[in-house]
Design an enzyme around this catalytic site. Structure first.
Site, PDB file in Angstrom:
ATOM      1  N   HIS A   1      -3.434   7.534   1.800  1.00 13.57           N
ATOM      2  CA  HIS A   1      -3.708   6.020   1.110  1.00 13.57           C
ATOM      3  C   HIS A   1      -5.311   5.827   1.596  1.00 13.57           C
ATOM      4  O   HIS A   1      -5.439   6.233   2.647  1.00 13.57           O
ATOM      5  CB  HIS A   1      -2.713   5.035   1.782  1.00 13.57           C
ATOM      6  CG  HIS A   1      -3.261   3.812   1.725  1.00 13.57           C
ATOM      7  ND1 HIS A   1      -3.710   3.196   0.566  1.00 13.57           N
ATOM      8  CD2 HIS A   1      -3.262   2.698   2.565  1.00 13.57           C
ATOM      9  CE1 HIS A   1      -4.015   1.810   0.461  1.00 13.57           C
ATOM     10  NE2 HIS A   1      -3.935   1.351   1.890  1.00 13.57           N
TER      11      HIS A   1
ATOM     12  N   ASN B   1     -10.274  -0.130  -0.454  1.00 14.63           N
ATOM     13  CA  ASN B   1      -8.448  -0.099  -0.624  1.00 14.63           C
ATOM     14  C   ASN B   1      -8.123  -0.764  -1.898  1.00 14.63           C
ATOM     15  O   ASN B   1      -8.247  -1.851  -2.069  1.00 14.63           O
ATOM     16  CB  ASN B   1      -8.165  -0.863   0.841  1.00 14.63           C
ATOM     17  CG  ASN B   1      -6.510  -0.715   0.933  1.00 14.63           C
ATOM     18  OD1 ASN B   1      -5.919  -0.394  -0.015  1.00 14.63           O
ATOM     19  ND2 ASN B   1      -6.308  -1.132   2.257  1.00 14.63           N
TER      20      ASN B   1
ATOM     21  N   CYS C   1       0.811  -1.264  -0.091  1.00 10.11           N
ATOM     22  CA  CYS C   1       0.086   0.001   0.127  1.00 10.11           C
ATOM     23  C   CYS C   1       0.913   1.253   0.045  1.00 10.11           C
ATOM     24  O   CYS C   1       0.392   2.240  -0.249  1.00 10.11           O
ATOM     25  CB  CYS C   1      -1.011  -0.084   1.138  1.00 10.11           C
ATOM     26  SG  CYS C   1      -2.129  -1.431   1.093  1.00 10.11           S
TER      27      CYS C   1
HETATM   28  N1  ACO Z   1     -19.453  -7.857   8.759  1.00 12.99           N
HETATM   29  C1  ACO Z   1     -20.131  -8.064   9.927  1.00 12.99           C
HETATM   30  N2  ACO Z   1     -19.461  -8.230  11.065  1.00 12.99           N
HETATM   31  C2  ACO Z   1     -18.290  -8.416  11.055  1.00 12.99           C
HETATM   32  C3  ACO Z   1     -17.322  -8.519   9.710  1.00 12.99           C
HETATM   33  C4  ACO Z   1     -18.122  -8.221   8.415  1.00 12.99           C
HETATM   34  N3  ACO Z   1     -17.486  -8.081   7.321  1.00 12.99           N
HETATM   35  N4  ACO Z   1     -16.122  -8.627  10.112  1.00 12.99           N
HETATM   36  C5  ACO Z   1     -16.337  -8.685  11.399  1.00 12.99           C
HETATM   37  N5  ACO Z   1     -17.421  -8.803  12.025  1.00 12.99           N
HETATM   38  C6  ACO Z   1     -17.664  -8.858  13.302  1.00 12.99           C
HETATM   39  C7  ACO Z   1     -16.784  -9.718  14.088  1.00 12.99           C
HETATM   40  O1  ACO Z   1     -17.218 -10.888  14.143  1.00 12.99           O
HETATM   41  C8  ACO Z   1     -17.017  -8.989  15.392  1.00 12.99           C
HETATM   42  O2  ACO Z   1     -18.401  -9.422  16.096  1.00 12.99           O
HETATM   43  P1  ACO Z   1     -18.323  -9.981  17.678  1.00 12.99           P
HETATM   44  O3  ACO Z   1     -17.918  -8.830  18.592  1.00 12.99           O
HETATM   45  O4  ACO Z   1     -19.389 -10.287  17.894  1.00 12.99           O
HETATM   46  O5  ACO Z   1     -17.092 -11.057  17.774  1.00 12.99           O
HETATM   47  C9  ACO Z   1     -17.225  -7.595  15.210  1.00 12.99           C
HETATM   48  O6  ACO Z   1     -17.695  -7.412  14.068  1.00 12.99           O
HETATM   49  C10 ACO Z   1     -16.064  -6.527  15.201  1.00 12.99           C
HETATM   50  O7  ACO Z   1     -14.929  -7.390  14.760  1.00 12.99           O
HETATM   51  P2  ACO Z   1     -13.597  -6.489  14.934  1.00 12.99           P
HETATM   52  O8  ACO Z   1     -12.433  -7.642  14.141  1.00 12.99           O
HETATM   53  O9  ACO Z   1     -13.307  -6.262  16.333  1.00 12.99           O
HETATM   54  O10 ACO Z   1     -13.809  -5.480  13.830  1.00 12.99           O
HETATM   55  P3  ACO Z   1     -13.098  -3.828  14.152  1.00 12.99           P
HETATM   56  O11 ACO Z   1     -14.150  -2.990  14.603  1.00 12.99           O
HETATM   57  O12 ACO Z   1     -11.652  -3.936  14.770  1.00 12.99           O
HETATM   58  O13 ACO Z   1     -13.060  -3.608  12.491  1.00 12.99           O
HETATM   59  C11 ACO Z   1     -11.545  -3.598  10.830  1.00 12.99           C
HETATM   60  C12 ACO Z   1     -12.452  -4.354  11.653  1.00 12.99           C
HETATM   61  C13 ACO Z   1     -12.381  -2.764   9.786  1.00 12.99           C
HETATM   62  C14 ACO Z   1     -10.641  -4.246   9.841  1.00 12.99           C
HETATM   63  C15 ACO Z   1     -10.788  -2.631  11.463  1.00 12.99           C
HETATM   64  O14 ACO Z   1      -9.946  -3.206  12.476  1.00 12.99           O
HETATM   65  C16 ACO Z   1      -9.576  -1.681  10.755  1.00 12.99           C
HETATM   66  O15 ACO Z   1     -10.206  -0.937  10.019  1.00 12.99           O
HETATM   67  N6  ACO Z   1      -8.567  -2.210  10.583  1.00 12.99           N
HETATM   68  C17 ACO Z   1      -7.464  -1.418   9.502  1.00 12.99           C
HETATM   69  C18 ACO Z   1      -7.281  -2.379   8.499  1.00 12.99           C
HETATM   70  C19 ACO Z   1      -6.864  -1.515   7.259  1.00 12.99           C
HETATM   71  O16 ACO Z   1      -7.453  -0.484   7.006  1.00 12.99           O
HETATM   72  N7  ACO Z   1      -5.702  -2.125   6.756  1.00 12.99           N
HETATM   73  C20 ACO Z   1      -5.281  -1.383   5.653  1.00 12.99           C
HETATM   74  C21 ACO Z   1      -4.206  -0.557   6.149  1.00 12.99           C
HETATM   75  S1  ACO Z   1      -2.836  -1.038   5.357  1.00 12.99           S
HETATM   76  C22 ACO Z   1      -3.114  -1.406   3.667  1.00 12.99           C
HETATM   77  O17 ACO Z   1      -3.794  -0.866   3.121  1.00 12.99           O
HETATM   78  C23 ACO Z   1      -2.905  -2.873   3.190  1.00 12.99           C
END
Ligand code: ACO
Length: 320
Positions: A247, A277, A115
């Site tokens: 990004h 992304n 990225c």
């Molecule tokens: N749809 C519905 N529910 C979902 C999904 C989905 N797609 N995915 C996970 N869940 C649920 C999980 O099961 C969990 O449920 P639970 O609480 O009952 O166990 C709940 O949602 C929360 O899951 P988390 O993994 O804690 O979700 P979080 O709030 O951390 O969000 C995310 C996840 C969006 C990936 C976040 O961590 C994030 O934005 N991270 C950054 C990642 C990123 O952008 N990386 C790229 C940067 S580097 C690059 O570009 C390669």
């Protein structure tokens, strides 16, 4: 070393025709529009058609850049493609672009910094221009991340899309151009974001694996810092910035970074809602959007910043 500056003289972009909305993705993944929107700001992404390759996206973005500034492809000395999803192990995707656009000479190579690939690519292009090795360089970020998604991993699969963006840099005796760059990597964070395959490990392409929460924490702390370092190198500060072009991974990361830099969201180009992304393609896609909508204008100070698998991260400051 010459004292030439690397000035952007054209931008271009390409997004595959197929748009997959959050509602459509919810038909084959257990998710919802509401979950994706609130966690990431993403509303839709584009997926390449069957047989449509990363090089096809890159070539379309390059042609858009040539057309927008009426530039002859044969005036280009070098092509650099930032990609983590090349067509083949070798040759480089850049060499396919070089051939397709009809270049008869020069050189072409790929850069692998996921990225942050576009930042690494323009930093290398700038060094080549300053070293007098090229006068015009076509720099492209192009990806087909839909091909390395694990559709069983709903937390990650909903975040990524395909696309390509391009800029053409030209050596000019000017106050404008790339003012500074700041690059970092730290291989100890491999397990946070990687693809679990490769030629010498599994002999397969593999699928993307991400510890989203951990990547999120690194992104927020590292992006503002690298952008501020790049500003310092350029003798500027946050208040001099006209636009952050980040990004486009996640709206929450984009907002947190702007906030840390004390820059209002009105001065941030945001396109993540439309294409998710797109890894190395996301910054040149956003730059082209900013130029085409006439938000980005000559002489403005632009800060670009990105983080990705590796981890790799960095920033660059341009006077447009
Ligand atoms: N749809 C519905 N529910 C979902 C999904 C989905 N797609 N995915 C996970 N869940 C649920 C999980 O099961 C969990 O449920 P639970 O609480 O009952 O166990 C709940 O949602 C929360 O899951 P988390 O993994 O804690 O979700 P979080 O709030 O951390 O969000 C995310 C996840 C969006 C990936 C976040 O961590 C994030 O934005 N991270 C950054 C990642 C990123 O952008 N990386 C790229 C940067 S580097 C690059 O570009 C390669």
């Amino acid at each position: 070393m010459s004292d030439m500056q690397s000035v952007v003289i054209a931008t271009g972009s390409y997004l595959p025709k197929r748009i997959v909305t959050n509602d459509e993705i919810s038909t084959f993944i257990d998710t919802s529009d509401e979950w994706i929107r609130t966690r990431s700001g993403i509303e839709a992404r584009h997926f390449a058609a069957e047989g449509e390759l990363t090089s096809d996206l890159a070539i379309a973005a390059a042609n858009d850049a040539f057309q927008s500034a009426n530039i002859d492809p044969n005036s280009i000395d070098a092509v650099i493609v930032a990609t983590a999803t090349p067509d083949e192990t070798f040759p480089s995707t850049a060499s396919k672009v070089q051939h397709a656009i009809g270049m008869k000479g020069g050189f072409a190579f790929d850069i692998s910094a996921v990225c942050a690939g576009f930042i690494y690519a323009i930093s290398n292009a700038d060094a080549l221009i300053r070293a007098g090795q090229a006068k015009r360089i076509l720099v492209i970020g192009a990806e087909t991340f839909s091909r390395i998604m694990d559709w069983e991993d709903r937390t990650t699969a909903v975040l990524f899309g395909d696309g390509a963006g391009a800029v053409i840099l030209e050596a000019q005796d000017s106050e404008r151009g790339i003012l500074s760059t700041d690059l970092h990597s730290d291989g100890s964070h491999h397990d946070l974001l990687y693809v679990d395959g490769g030629v010498s490990s599994t002999g397969t392409a593999g699928k993307l694996r991400m510890q989203g929460k951990e990547v999120f924490k690194h992104a927020v702390s590292k992006l503002a810092k690298t952008a501020e370092t790049a500003l310092e190198k350029a003798g500027l500060q946050s208040s001099d910035v006209d636009w952050i072009v980040p990004h486009q991974a996640n709206l929450r990361i984009i907002k947190a970074t702007a906030d840390k830099m004390n820059i209002p969201m009105e001065q941030v180009i945001v396109t993540v809602q439309n294409h998710g992304n797109t890894s190395a393609a996301s910054i040149p896609l956003a730059l082209d959007h900013g130029v085409k909508t006439k938000q980005i204008r000559k002489n403005q100070i632009i800060a670009i910043e990105a983080i990705g698998g590796g981890l790799v991260w960095g920033a660059a400051i341009l006077r447009w």
